[in-house]
Write an enzyme that holds these catalytic residues in place. Structure first.
Site, mmCIF file in Angstrom:
data_model
loop_
_atom_site.group_PDB
_atom_site.id
_atom_site.type_symbol
_atom_site.label_atom_id
_atom_site.label_comp_id
_atom_site.label_asym_id
_atom_site.label_seq_id
_atom_site.Cartn_x
_atom_site.Cartn_y
_atom_site.Cartn_z
ATOM 1 N N ARG A 55 0.794 -1.238 0.000
ATOM 2 C CA ARG A 55 0.000 0.000 0.000
ATOM 3 C C ARG A 55 0.820 1.280 0.000
ATOM 4 N NH1 ARG A 55 -3.908 -2.651 4.414
ATOM 5 N NH2 ARG A 55 -1.948 -3.634 4.922
ATOM 6 N N HIS A 191 6.110 -23.893 7.850
ATOM 7 C CA HIS A 191 7.565 -23.828 7.680
ATOM 8 C C HIS A 191 8.288 -25.002 8.341
ATOM 9 C CE1 HIS A 191 7.655 -21.888 11.665
ATOM 10 N NE2 HIS A 191 8.943 -22.168 11.698
ATOM 11 N N GLU A 229 9.821 -23.577 23.395
ATOM 12 C CA GLU A 229 10.487 -22.331 22.997
ATOM 13 C C GLU A 229 10.836 -21.556 24.254
ATOM 14 O OE1 GLU A 229 8.922 -20.373 19.219
ATOM 15 O OE2 GLU A 229 7.165 -21.305 20.113
ATOM 16 N N ASP A 248 -1.602 -21.860 17.365
ATOM 17 C CA ASP A 248 -0.346 -21.316 16.851
ATOM 18 C C ASP A 248 0.642 -22.424 16.473
ATOM 19 O OD1 ASP A 248 1.497 -19.183 16.304
ATOM 20 O OD2 ASP A 248 2.533 -19.681 18.164
ATOM 21 N N HIS A 253 2.286 -27.192 13.116
ATOM 22 C CA HIS A 253 3.613 -27.794 13.164
ATOM 23 C C HIS A 253 3.639 -29.186 13.832
ATOM 24 C CE1 HIS A 253 4.478 -23.837 11.911
ATOM 25 N NE2 HIS A 253 4.640 -23.277 13.090
ATOM 26 N N LYS A 353 5.537 -21.936 25.351
ATOM 27 C CA LYS A 353 6.358 -20.715 25.292
ATOM 28 C C LYS A 353 6.987 -20.523 26.664
ATOM 29 C CE LYS A 353 4.895 -18.981 21.240
ATOM 30 N NZ LYS A 353 5.810 -18.771 20.118
HETATM 31 C C1 BG6 Z 1 5.466 -19.894 14.219
HETATM 32 C C2 BG6 Z 1 4.681 -19.470 15.420
HETATM 33 O O1 BG6 Z 1 4.658 -20.574 13.306
HETATM 34 O O2 BG6 Z 1 6.517 -20.767 14.632
HETATM 35 C C3 BG6 Z 1 5.570 -18.803 16.461
HETATM 36 O O3 BG6 Z 1 3.665 -18.553 15.017
HETATM 37 C C4 BG6 Z 1 6.737 -19.692 16.797
HETATM 38 O O4 BG6 Z 1 4.825 -18.507 17.632
HETATM 39 C C5 BG6 Z 1 7.439 -20.173 15.534
HETATM 40 O O5 BG6 Z 1 7.634 -18.953 17.624
HETATM 41 C C6 BG6 Z 1 8.479 -21.216 15.870
HETATM 42 O O6 BG6 Z 1 9.234 -21.525 14.730
HETATM 43 P P1 BG6 Z 1 10.707 -22.101 14.853
HETATM 44 O O7 BG6 Z 1 11.100 -22.407 13.452
HETATM 45 O O8 BG6 Z 1 11.538 -21.038 15.506
HETATM 46 O O9 BG6 Z 1 10.601 -23.319 15.728
#
Ligand code: BG6
Length: 501
Positions: A55, A191, A229, A248, A253, A353
């Site tokens: 934008r 990812h 994490e 999340d 994942h 977390k």
């Molecule tokens: C993301 C989450 O998809 O993955 C985050 O939204 C998280 O909250 C992250 O911190 C963790 O990814 P990685 O690759 O650091 O384990």
């Protein structure tokens, strides 16, 4: 389409990557560094361009300056030389996501570039915007003819998470996507699937004769999947309040990793062959009921604490978090896969977390021996045989087993055989976004979630969320920097413990 032929060569054919939301954090932190990484690894086609679509009014130069500043911040300028080499191929198109004229202009640019070369470029549209913009962008891409493919030219869309926040909303979004693109053109990013060690699950299982015969309920007592994490929510209070750890991390994942561990051998490594097997695993998992949720799940929320003289904030003190929030920052689940291979072998998932360290691993716990020969040691004293796939950091695979302690007595102790990627291959893995972008360019969607997989995962997660509401299960407090609430142990059953990591 161009897919099959492109897959045979190492470099993708001509490609234009159009990034919607090109001035945002994801572009800065992940997408541009990944493009540069591909360039450094010589994996970009000769004919390659990036068009940032956003934008804010900017020239190409302003856009590039912003990207350079971000590279400085996130990769200490390491990728600046690669950026300078690609700079001429990075452009900016200013438009709101709703303005049809922006899409007409985009089409003119892409058509003119195609006309100037012999082979038309694959068009990749990356939705790196907040999900609220997806619908409009998808509609406009379709209306302007940009989602169309031809015999020579592929068009693909990459969609970021969060992909919905429930089964219903994910299905609605899938319908919107399907109105503009066919499923073959859609690349839903998770990812974790781009992580080298997650892909190695397939190699470990199916490229070795040793593991697969013992990869079932006869030999495996249970499986633990942990994603811990050490960071908290990093200023993403608004987003996290709406999602909690279950949406999340677990919906995507952890369940993706679970399907790779539990799936049957696919007929081939073709995208649909692999994804057919993954979705069968999810279909074999029943939705939980409020009764089973009460017994088989635990929720936690971190509270302020001090670790090694450092004050760690509690979740309720984080910015954007309601002072009486009941959002969970830790969850543990016991899931069962009701099929021939896994009946009776529970899968335990935990994600949190603000834990003591960052670690992601899968631990396969084998059955105890049926009878213990060694005098005073009972079966329960024997350390479990555990195969550990460490996904990050310090990627590797290890096997824990019991050994005799040297000496006149028959004492047993746990020992470990170890394989570390870094030591074995001497290279570090590419960022997962790099791998996934490359796969999208060559038209390989194996490592992207298919529509049915995603909806099945939401079905399971919805049942947990509904169960929590129904049995009014609030998250239990755990001090920031600890391994989560003690109730998490309750779901394991007798003679099992969470691994100490
Ligand atoms: C993301 C989450 O998809 O993955 C985050 O939204 C998280 O909250 C992250 O911190 C963790 O990814 P990685 O690759 O650091 O384990």
């Amino acid at each position: 389409m161009a897919e099959a032929s492109a897959q045979q060569s190492r470099k993708p054919g001509p490609t234009v990557l159009v990034i919607f939301g090109a001035t945002g954090d994801l572009t800065h932190r992940k997408l541009i560094p990944s493009v540069l990484g591909l360039h450094e690894d010589d994996l970009l086609p000769e004919e390659f361009a990036v068009i940032g679509f956003a934008r804010r009014p900017k020239s190409d130069d302003d856009f590039c300056e912003g990207l350079i500043a971000a590279l400085e911040e996130h990769s200490q300028g390491r990728k600046k030389p690669a950026f300078q080499e690609l700079r001429e191929r990075i452009h900016y198109l200013q438009s709101t996501f709703d303005d049809e004229k922006g899409y007409t202009k985009l089409r003119e640019i892409l058509d003119a570039a195609d006309a100037a070369r012999e082979v038309p470029a694959t068009r990749i549209f990356y939705l790196a915007t907040p999900p609220s913009a997806y619908r409009t962008i998808l509609q406009r891409l379709e209306q302007s003819g940009l989602s169309e493919e031809t015999e020579q030219r592929a068009a693909r869309v990459i969609i970021e998470k969060p992909f919905g926040r429930s089964f219903e909303t994910a299905r609605e979004l899938n319908e919107q996507v399907a109105a503009s693109f066919s499923e073959r053109q859609v690349y839903r990013i998770d990812h974790y699937l781009g992580k080298e060690t997650v892909q190695n699950i397939l190699a470990l299982r199916f490229a070795n004769g040793l593991f697969e015969p013992m990869w079932n309920q006869k030999y495996i007592d249970h499986v633990q999947i942990t994603v811990a994490e050490s960071i908290g929510i990093e200023g993403r209070g608004g987003y996290f309040e709406e999602s909690g750890i279950i949406r999340d991390m677990i919906q995507n994942h952890l369940l993706q990793v679970l399907t790779l561990i539990a799936m049957e051998p696919p007929a081939t490594l073709h995208a649909d062959s692999v994804r057919d097997e993954k979705v069968k695993v999810l279909r074999s998992m029943e939705s939980l009921t409020p009764e089973t949720v009460a017994k088989r799940t635990a929720r936690g929320q971190y509270t302020a604490s001090a670790v090694a003289g450092k004050d760690l904030p509690g979740y309720l003190e984080e910015e954007g978090v309601s002072p009486d929030s009941t959002t969970e920052t830790f969850a543990a689940l016991r899931l069962s896969i009701d099929n021939w291979r896994w009946a009776g072998t529970p899968f335990f998932l935990r994600a949190g977390k603000s834990m003591p360290k960052r670690i992601t691993e899968v631990a396969i716990h084998y059955n105890q021996p049926p009878h213990m020969l060694f005098g005073k040691a009972g079966v329960a004293d024997m350390p479990d045989n555990v195969l550990v796939l460490q996904i990050q950091p310090d990627e590797g695979i290890s096997f824990n087993f019991g050994s005799k302690v040297p000496g006149p007595d028959f004492d047993l102790s746990a020992v470990r055989m170890d394989f570390r990627y870094a030591a074995a291959f001497g290279t570090s893995s590419a960022d997962s976004y790099e791998r996934l972008l490359y796969d999208a360019m060559i038209g390989d969607s194996t490592l992207f979630a298919r529509r049915d997989e995603l909806e099945e995962a939401w079905r399971i997660v919805d049942s947990v969320v509904a169960g929590w509401a129904d049995c009014k299960m609030k998250p239990s407090p755990y001090p920031a920097g600890s391994w989560g609430p003690s109730e998490a142990a309750r779901i394991l059953g007798k003679n099992r413990r969470w691994r100490r990591l």
